[in-house]
Design an enzyme around this catalytic site. Structure first.
Site, short mmCIF file in Angstrom:
data_model
loop_
_atom_site.label_atom_id
_atom_site.label_comp_id
_atom_site.label_asym_id
_atom_site.label_seq_id
_atom_site.Cartn_x
_atom_site.Cartn_y
_atom_site.Cartn_z
N HIS A 138 3.02 12.72 0.35
CA HIS A 138 2.23 11.55 0.36
C HIS A 138 2.36 10.87 1.48
O HIS A 138 3.77 10.41 1.61
CB HIS A 138 2.26 10.74 -1.13
CG HIS A 138 1.68 9.65 -1.23
ND1 HIS A 138 0.15 9.43 -1.02
CD2 HIS A 138 1.88 8.06 -1.21
CE1 HIS A 138 -0.05 8.09 -1.05
NE2 HIS A 138 1.06 7.52 -1.33
N LYS A 159 0.99 1.68 4.71
CA LYS A 159 0.75 2.76 5.49
C LYS A 159 -0.38 2.98 6.09
O LYS A 159 -0.73 3.01 7.35
CB LYS A 159 1.21 3.83 4.67
CG LYS A 159 2.67 3.81 4.10
CD LYS A 159 2.69 5.44 3.30
CE LYS A 159 1.95 5.65 2.14
NZ LYS A 159 2.25 4.67 1.11
N ASP A 177 -3.06 9.34 3.35
CA ASP A 177 -3.11 9.62 1.98
C ASP A 177 -2.38 10.85 1.45
O ASP A 177 -1.17 10.96 1.07
CB ASP A 177 -4.29 9.44 1.17
CG ASP A 177 -4.05 9.35 -0.33
OD1 ASP A 177 -3.26 8.55 -0.98
OD2 ASP A 177 -4.66 9.93 -1.21
N ARG A 243 20.84 -1.20 12.72
CA ARG A 243 20.84 -1.98 13.51
C ARG A 243 20.85 -1.65 15.01
O ARG A 243 20.59 -2.12 15.98
CB ARG A 243 21.57 -3.29 13.35
CG ARG A 243 20.88 -4.16 11.98
CD ARG A 243 21.86 -5.33 12.07
NE ARG A 243 21.49 -6.23 13.16
CZ ARG A 243 22.12 -7.19 13.62
NH1 ARG A 243 23.34 -7.37 12.69
NH2 ARG A 243 21.92 -8.12 14.38
#
Length: 318
Positions: A138, A159, A177, A243
């Site tokens: 997915h 998304k 999808d 980071r």
């Protein structure tokens, strides 16, 4: 596993069917192709009868040295019940004994005008793609600067909306999808869209849109190698996110470990730009340029020399 029959080879490679019309629905079970050299000498102990049997110039030249009875014996054994087909390359003439044995056993004989090595390569690649391990994930698959990025995350995280923004910025959609993934070779994953939803994007509040119709054929592609997984998740204040970029996380899809990045989502973050930069940074890493490692080396050198590294790199305002 996908079912492949001899008719698929006829359709795909425009081969000439010489005999054995009744066997065009014979199923092929493996991508390996056999060149029956030692079998033509009469040794059939380890004959791989369930493979495609290919005859090039060498095999057919050797047959000219055999007697008629020897040819009949060899082809009687070569045309086994499990044998999918016999393939002749270089447009060569087929011995009468081969035609008769194949016709009697219902084994198709296919002929190609191309060189033996080219025929083997093309058919093997075709069959390996068909028989490759397969799964579905997915997510959304997009092609950004030539890098295939699989965008994953919980339903509703954004998304498809991010993919739409990327398409507007000139990149190409592969699947939305549901992404069908097949493993080619030991380290390559190829993703494509299910036929039903090919070129379609589902945008909440807007519905289903056809990307190719709206943005043109250049905005889509049928398949793409997956190089990076970008996982989108709702920003969690209690979670510590990477980071600097030194920690390399991976996601295992079938037998392949794919580099994975987790991107927190919150208002004000331009995800399309972040994913674009991730693709460009990945290309730089492949060329030997790693900004995170360079920064770490510079920081380590400054600390060893006793220099002040500055407050921004330690208080979180970098």
């Amino acid at each position: 596993m996908t079912k492949v029959v001899i008719q698929d080879l006829l359709d795909r490679f425009n081969l000439e069917l010489l005999t054995g019309e009744a066997g065009v629905q014979r199923e092929i079970f493996m991508s390996d192709i056999s060149r029956p050299g030692i079998e033509l000498t009469g040794y059939f102990k380890y004959y791989p009868k369930d493979r495609l049997q290919l005859f090039g110039k060498t095999e057919l030249s050797f047959l000219e040295e055999l007697t008629t009875e020897q040819k009949k014996d060899r082809f009687l054994k070569l045309c086994a019940e499990e044998t999918p087909a016999l393939i002749i390359t270089r447009g060569q003439e087929v011995p009468t004994e081969m035609m008769e044995a194949a016709q009697a056993a219902g084994v198709p004989i296919l002929r190609s005008p191309h060189k033996t090595t080219r025929v083997i390569s093309r058919i093997t690649n075709f069959l390996e793609a068909k028989f490759a391990p397969f799964t579905a994930v997915h997510g959304v698959l997009v092609d950004i600067y030539g890098i295939g990025i699989l965008i994953t995350g919980q339903s509703g995280v954004g998304k498809s909306e991010t993919a739409l923004e990327l398409v507007k910025r000139g990149h190409r959609l592969v699947a939305d999808d549901s992404v069908e993934i097949r493993q080619e070779d030991y380290d390559t994953l190829i993703g494509n869209s299910p036929t039903l939803i090919e070129h379609l994007l589902e945008i909440r509040g807007l519905g289903i849109i056809n990307v190719m119709t709206l943005f043109g054929a250049g905005a889509v592609r049928s398949h793409k190698k997956i190089s990076i997984v970008m996982n989108l998740e709702t920003w969690d204040q209690s979670k510590q996110y990477d980071r600097v970029g030194l920690d390399e996380e991976t996601m295992k899809i079938m037998d392949v470990d794919v580099p994975k990045m987790t991107v927190p989502v919150r208002p004000g973050r331009n995800l399309a730009v972040i994913i674009e930069v991730a693709a460009m940074n990945y290309r730089l890493k492949r060329m030997g340029v790693n900004a995170a490692e360079e920064f770490s080396q510079r920081l380590t050198k400054m600390i060893e020399n006793g220099q002040d590294v500055g407050g921004d790199s330690t208080n979180g305002n970098m």
